[in-house]
Design an enzyme around this catalytic site. Structure first.
Site, PDB file in Angstrom:
ATOM      1  NE  ARG A  85     -16.227 -31.274  19.145  1.00 13.12           N
ATOM      2  CZ  ARG A  85     -17.369 -31.034  18.525  1.00 13.12           C
ATOM      3  NH1 ARG A  85     -17.437 -30.122  17.605  1.00 13.12           N
ATOM      4  NH2 ARG A  85     -18.440 -31.714  18.825  1.00 13.12           N
ATOM      5  CD  GLU A 133     -16.866 -15.955  21.396  1.00  9.22           C
ATOM      6  OE1 GLU A 133     -16.422 -17.081  21.077  1.00  9.22           O
ATOM      7  OE2 GLU A 133     -16.434 -15.294  22.355  1.00  9.22           O
ATOM      8  CE  LYS A 172     -21.848 -22.585  15.479  1.00 11.05           C
ATOM      9  NZ  LYS A 172     -21.097 -23.168  14.357  1.00 11.05           N
ATOM     10  CB  CYS A 179     -14.025 -39.943 -24.350  1.00 10.24           C
ATOM     11  SG  CYS A 179     -13.633 -38.186 -24.522  1.00 10.24           S
ATOM     12  CG  LEU A 232     -21.552 -24.039  21.449  1.00  5.05           C
ATOM     13  CD1 LEU A 232     -21.372 -22.661  20.841  1.00  5.05           C
ATOM     14  CD2 LEU A 232     -21.582 -23.942  22.965  1.00  5.05           C
TER      15      LEU A 232
END
Length: 738
Positions: free
Chosen positions: A136, A113, A115, A410, A83
């Protein structure tokens, strides 16, 4: 905008394509959605002014891709488009004005609606049966993830769920896969309880969860699916978005809630404001709302421009971000020796709290972001999500910034750090590193572990510094003579601490197992494993049998050792393990054909050892491998033996519940009950044969709700799950009708 138009367009294409790859494929974005959108809009405007600059590889010409190697591909029946974005009322008015110019006679009514902030799923049903689920992908082709999608409770395996509505011969539906806030918090709590780092980004975690090679791993994640669009349908014709929404509901799909029809743009603006107010209280994350033309015929007339349908647009809310200064990066040692760089920040108020620290995960991420000390950085925090650094604000640099240099040794033990061949993490190899011991014993003694009262961080550090403990098992050999001379530990505190340690010797085996800090093995999984294998010695024997078979196999085929357990797991649950292993060996080790009989025997031994563990519902291959590795470590075995010698019960008799009135029933607890704590209620339910889980799904038998019940009660109502109060629960346990 700087440089000539064609130069700037080339830069924007390259940068946007890199960000798209990081977002959709690696699930590791380094810029915010807003920053990406600004760059994208700049490129689109540049191409609109100079059409000759449009190229085939321009991000404006296609949707992003989430295609991943290793999954079969499937084409979509029509393009699954993204979109265009709007960020203001003026953007929406411009969108409407363009559409009205294209279709002057159109009656523009809208549907608004939420998102949802998840990832797209495309579901194909034939004669009402789910036959395929795909991501998708690139909009035309997606990754097939059918087995994984079938584990998500809110995806119907057959439609309709109920009612008189018949299923179309073929129906292809688009939806969104996501974590609810509650499910994501529960996942992170379980990870913290098992000593693993919490996930930061729910959307990326959902994507990774859906794309697991082993569907059982996906099943362990409490994912949700909301369906909102019909891509293709045979046998039925619909003329509006609202009728499409109603059909999806009647067939049994979970659809986005509070979808509303708006007669004009003024009503749309009011609805956008309403969603913004609701956003903090919603059970899921949204990053905006979607406005769609309600009339499907009008949608068809408007068509598509580039990668965006003209009939829909996303209105994006500003994310909760702030800029601050990176002061320093401190390496912190975890209980497994993993070094985590932690950012110290100039205090900044964002998302309702003052933030001074953020995790940077590993030094490769720092390098990939080109993050430097004294950088101005962009920080994001949304809801209860852990704050994280999106990246540096490069344009704010003054030249005083300096690179972040990974440590060589360390910071606790001084040992040279190592880096495994298959990991990006730096690790302290010293199992007796003081900080590793501190983190490990802290987890073991914590409330989520053995719950040893009086063993706070300062006392624990003192015990380590004095050389009294070098691991968890040493707690059980402490004496008053050792503790009394220590600063801050008088007779009373010493007696209380020793009594608390003694009390833990009676803890259930599942609690002991969950406290060991085995990655991925939290309280729930430990209970399932102990119910099936009620002795640590049996688990250790399993690991020993696998390693013995592995050693013999390595002697036959040098190089097989690294893949032995993986191959054994791939065949352990096969109906014909020998045949399965034969195929795997032939594909990977053709040169060892003369050894196949011997290898199959060894894999058979490993399969036999592994089967009781991997057959447990919810236990996947990765956890089995972790358990085998942990129980193959001589230091861990020595610790267990020391615990056993000290009096801890590392085996237990499995007793059937005295009353099984709740056998086969699954419960979820929420809110404050009048007389029972949450732990008491769980114990009572399990004592009567029931099972307690953390989230509501269609498999939930009852929700037990007390005062302050929130989103779980709403979800139960939506799914039709019966709700009990404490009195009704007690009646059900007593065998009476609720």
């Amino acid at each position: 905008m700087t440089g000539l138009p064609h130069e700037r367009a080339a830069v924007l294409r390259r940068v946007l394509n890199e960000h798209s790859y990081r977002y959709y494929v690696l699930h590791d974005p380094v810029v915010s959605d807003g920053e990406y959108d600004l760059l994208f809009r700049e490129l689109r405007a540049l191409e609109a002014a100079h059409p000759e600059l449009v190229t085939a590889d321009s991000p404006t010409q296609r949707a992003g891709s989430d295609l991943t190697q290793g999954f079969p591909k499937a084409p979509h029946p029509k393009p699954v488009l993204s979109l265009a974005n709007a960020f203001s009322t003026a953007d929406l008015q411009d969108w409407e004005r363009r559409n009205r110019r294209m279709v002057p006679e159109g009656s523009f009514v809208y549907v608004v609606e939420p998102k949802l902030d998840g990832l797209t799923i495309v579901l194909r049903y034939e004669d009402g049966v789910l036959v395929q689920a795909a991501t998708r992908g690139d909009g035309s082709v997606g990754d097939v993830v059918t087995a994984n999608a079938r584990t998500i409770q809110s995806i119907p395996l057959r439609i309709p769920i109920s009612g008189a509505q018949a299923a179309p011969p073929v129906l292809v539906v688009r939806g969104e896969i996501l974590f609810t806030k509650e499910a994501f918090a529960a996942l992170n709590e379980a990870r913290r309880n098992s000593g693993e780092p919490a996930y930061i980004n729910a959307r990326n975690t959902a994507s990774g969860s859906l794309k697991q090679k082993d569907a059982r791993m996906t099943a362990q994640r409490d994912l949700s699916a909301y369906c909102y669009d019909i891509l293709y349908m045979e046998g039925l014709s619909l003329d509006s978005r609202m009728s499409q929404h109603a059909l999806l509901q009647s067939l049994g799909f979970v659809t986005p809630p509070q979808v509303q029809r708006c007669d004009d743009m003024e009503a749309v603006a009011a609805r956008i404001a309403w969603w913004a107010q609701q956003r903090p209280e919603l059970p899921y994350e949204i990053d905006g709302v979607v406005i769609k033309v309600e009339n499907l015929g009008l949608e068809s007339m408007l068509g598509v421009v580039g990668k965006d349908p003209r009939a829909a647009i996303a209105y994006k809310y500003p994310s909760e971000k702030a800029t601050t200064r990176l002061l320093r990066v401190e390496p912190r040692v975890g209980r497994t020796g993993r070094i985590t760089p932690t950012a110290h920040l100039e205090p900044v108020f964002v998302g309702g709290v003052t933030v001074t620290h953020a995790t940077l995960h590993n030094y490769d991420i720092i390098q990939s972001m080109d993050l430097r000390l004294e950088d101005t950085v962009l920080l994001k925090r949304s809801g209860d999500v852990i704050p994280y650094i999106i990246g540096p604000v490069v344009t704010a640099r003054t030249g005083k910034e300096t690179p972040v240099v990974p440590p060589d040794v360390c910071p606790s033990s001084g040992d040279t750090l190592i880096r495994g061949a298959e990991t990006v993490d730096l690790v302290c190899p010293n199992a007796r590193c003081p900080e590793r011991i501190f983190r490990s014993v802290t987890f073991f003694a914590s409330r989520g572990g053995m719950n040893i009262d009086g063993l706070g961080p300062q006392t624990l550090k003192l015990l380590i510094a004095e050389g009294l403990i070098a691991g968890e098992a040493d707690l059980f050999t402490l004496t008053a003579e050792q503790l009394l001379p220590l600063e801050g530990l008088g007779e009373k505190k010493t007696a209380q601490l020793l009594a608390a340690i003694e009390e833990t010797k009676g803890r259930p085996l599942a609690q002991i197992v969950a406290s060991l800090g085995i990655s991925g093995l939290g309280e729930t999984m430990a209970k399932l494993i102990v119910q099936a294998i009620p002795a640590v010695a049996a688990l250790a024997d399993m690991a020993q049998a696998v390693r013995a078979a592995e050693t013999e196999a390595e002697a036959l085929v040098p190089g097989l050792k690294g893949a032995f357990v993986d191959l054994a797991l791939k065949s352990a649950l096969s109906p014909n393990p020998g045949k399965r292993i034969g195929r795997l060996l032939k594909a990977r080790y053709e040169a060892a054909a003369d050894q196949h009989d011997s290898l199959q025997r060894l894999f058979g031994q490993a399969n036999e050892a592994i089967r009781p563990l991997i057959s447990i519902d919810g236990v996947g291959p990765s956890l089995v491998q972790t358990i085998i590795e942990w129980l193959s470590d001589s230091n861990n075995l020595a610790m267990l033996e020391k615990m056993r010698a000290a009096g801890l019960r590392l085996s237990e008799e499995v007793r059937a519940p005295a009353q099984v009135t709740l056998a086969g029933l699954t419960f979820v607890l929420t809110g404050k009950l009048p007389a029972l704590s949450r732990g008491d209620a769980r114990q009572l339910i399990e004592a009567h044969g029931g099972r307690v889980t953390s989230s509501v799904s269609r498999r939930t038998s009852y929700l037990v709700a007390g005062e302050g019940a929130g989103t779980k009660a709403k979800k139960a109502a939506a799914l039709g799950v019966p709700v009990l109060d404490e009195a009704a629960l007690r009646a059900l346990m007593a065998g009476k009708d609720s």
